[in-house]
Design a protein around this motif. Structure first.
Motif, short mmCIF file in Angstrom:
data_model
loop_
_atom_site.label_atom_id
_atom_site.label_comp_id
_atom_site.label_asym_id
_atom_site.label_seq_id
_atom_site.Cartn_x
_atom_site.Cartn_y
_atom_site.Cartn_z
N ILE A 101 15.46 6.56 -10.95
CA ILE A 101 14.31 6.72 -11.25
C ILE A 101 13.07 5.87 -10.81
N ALA A 102 12.12 6.52 -10.13
CA ALA A 102 11.19 5.58 -9.28
C ALA A 102 9.94 5.38 -10.19
N GLY A 103 9.79 5.76 -11.26
CA GLY A 103 8.75 5.44 -12.21
C GLY A 103 8.82 6.08 -13.59
N SER A 104 8.47 5.57 -14.69
CA SER A 104 8.43 6.31 -16.12
C SER A 104 7.37 5.93 -16.89
N TRP A 105 7.17 6.83 -17.64
CA TRP A 105 5.50 6.39 -18.66
C TRP A 105 5.55 7.46 -19.88
N SER A 106 4.50 7.44 -20.51
CA SER A 106 4.58 8.24 -21.50
C SER A 106 2.92 8.59 -21.51
N VAL A 107 2.66 9.72 -22.09
CA VAL A 107 1.31 10.38 -22.12
C VAL A 107 1.01 10.81 -23.39
N GLN A 108 0.01 10.43 -24.21
CA GLN A 108 -0.15 10.83 -25.49
C GLN A 108 -1.59 11.36 -25.39
N LEU A 109 -1.72 12.80 -25.85
CA LEU A 109 -2.82 13.54 -25.82
C LEU A 109 -3.33 13.71 -27.33
N GLN A 110 -4.59 13.66 -27.59
CA GLN A 110 -5.08 14.13 -29.09
C GLN A 110 -5.70 15.61 -28.69
N PRO A 111 -5.94 16.27 -30.00
CA PRO A 111 -6.86 17.55 -29.69
C PRO A 111 -8.03 17.27 -29.02
N LEU A 125 11.40 14.39 -7.48
CA LEU A 125 11.42 15.23 -8.63
C LEU A 125 10.46 14.76 -9.52
N SER A 126 9.77 15.47 -10.37
CA SER A 126 8.98 14.96 -11.51
C SER A 126 9.39 15.74 -12.74
N SER A 127 8.73 15.17 -13.78
CA SER A 127 9.41 15.77 -15.08
C SER A 127 8.49 15.71 -16.33
N PHE A 186 -5.81 21.94 -25.28
CA PHE A 186 -5.52 22.24 -26.64
C PHE A 186 -6.74 21.58 -27.41
N ASN A 187 -7.06 22.33 -28.71
CA ASN A 187 -8.04 21.79 -29.59
C ASN A 187 -7.84 21.40 -31.01
N GLU A 188 -6.59 21.76 -31.19
CA GLU A 188 -6.35 21.29 -32.56
C GLU A 188 -4.75 21.23 -33.00
N GLY A 189 -4.05 20.87 -33.96
CA GLY A 189 -2.82 20.83 -34.27
C GLY A 189 -2.15 19.60 -33.96
N GLY A 190 -2.63 18.35 -34.14
CA GLY A 190 -1.97 17.40 -33.83
C GLY A 190 -1.77 16.72 -32.39
N ARG A 191 -1.27 15.54 -32.24
CA ARG A 191 -0.76 14.96 -30.95
C ARG A 191 0.16 15.51 -30.08
N ARG A 192 -0.11 15.31 -29.02
CA ARG A 192 1.11 16.07 -27.83
C ARG A 192 1.57 14.69 -27.24
N LEU A 193 2.94 14.47 -27.41
CA LEU A 193 3.47 13.05 -26.98
C LEU A 193 4.35 13.35 -26.22
N THR A 194 4.46 12.83 -24.67
CA THR A 194 5.41 13.16 -23.82
C THR A 194 6.06 11.76 -23.26
N ALA A 195 7.22 11.94 -22.63
CA ALA A 195 7.77 10.92 -21.64
C ALA A 195 7.89 11.62 -20.25
N ALA A 196 7.71 10.97 -19.35
CA ALA A 196 7.94 11.50 -18.06
C ALA A 196 8.26 10.44 -16.97
N PHE A 197 9.10 10.98 -15.94
CA PHE A 197 9.49 10.00 -14.87
C PHE A 197 9.51 10.55 -13.64
N ASP A 198 9.53 10.05 -12.65
CA ASP A 198 9.79 10.48 -11.19
C ASP A 198 11.14 10.29 -10.78
N VAL A 199 11.79 11.24 -9.82
CA VAL A 199 13.14 10.80 -9.39
C VAL A 199 12.96 10.74 -7.83
#
Ligand SMILES: [Fe+2]
Length: 202
Positions: A101-111, A125-127, A186-199
């Motif tokens: 795993i060459a890097g890892s992080w999380s992204v949180q987006l609001q509407p 590879l990404s994810s 996206f404009n409504e419906g709560g947050r979008r929370l992801t984790a991601a990494f590069d391989v």
């Protein structure tokens, strides 16, 4: 080169021991990631609008994040195993018995937030792994909050996205790092929370 049908792969992760299902694990991991977002906001993130991205690699010493990395091993190895041997394609030709795993992080987006189109120059590879999603992802007409591929990050040519993935909680998507990708706003419906990494191969 993009060969989305072959190289954009979707996996459903299995929960680690001690969790009844992936939803229970995601809820626990989301609490940990939320703390990182509170303490590690990156206000000038280059590819985010209306959200935050954690600054450093996800802390592998955290038991839940260690569980997450352990869960990734099976799908990553499956993805690599399905690549072609001795092929000149830029993804296949780096096929290797091992990876890191060459890097890892999380992204949180609001509407109102979205991830502008980008690539990962440091990756092979990404994810994207989905923990929480806005309700709007269920709208297959607007595709709000979906992962999109194939649209460059600069408005030079008319080149709309030509591949989409409807995300779902507990879903991991693996794809070549050089493929342009982003999220449909996206404009409504709560947050979008992801984790991601590069391989990368090793
Ligand atoms: Fe990305």
């Amino acid at each position: 080169l993009h060969d989305y049908e072959r190289l954009v792969r979707i996996y459903r992760l299995q929960p680690p021991v001690g969790f009844a299902d992936i939803a229970q694990f995601n809820a626990a991991l989301a609490r940990e990631l939320s703390q990182l977002h509170r303490s590690e906001q990156r206000p000038l993130a280059q590819s985010l609008r209306g959200g935050t991205q954690t600054e450093r690699n996800l802390p592998a010493g955290n038991p839940l994040i260690a569980d997450f990395f352990a869960m990734l091993d099976t799908p990553i190895r499956d993805y690599i195993a399905r690549l072609r041997d001795h092929d000149v394609h830029p993804t296949d030709r780096r096929k290797s018995a091992n990876y890191r795993i060459a890097g890892s992080w999380s992204v949180q987006l609001q509407p109102g937030g979205f991830h502008i189109n980008h690539v990962h120059p440091q990756g092979w590879l990404s994810s994207a792994y989905y923990l929480e999603l806005p309700e709007s992802v269920k709208d297959s007409t607007s595709r709000a909050g979906w992962l999109k591929f194939g649209e460059p990050g600069f408005p030079i040519v008319a080149c709309p996205p030509d591949h989409f993935v409807e995300p779902a909680a507990g879903m991991l998507v693996l794809f070549p790092s050089y493929v342009w990708h982003g999220t449909v706003p996206f404009n409504e419906g709560g947050r979008r929370l992801t984790a991601a990494f590069d391989v990368v191969p090793c």
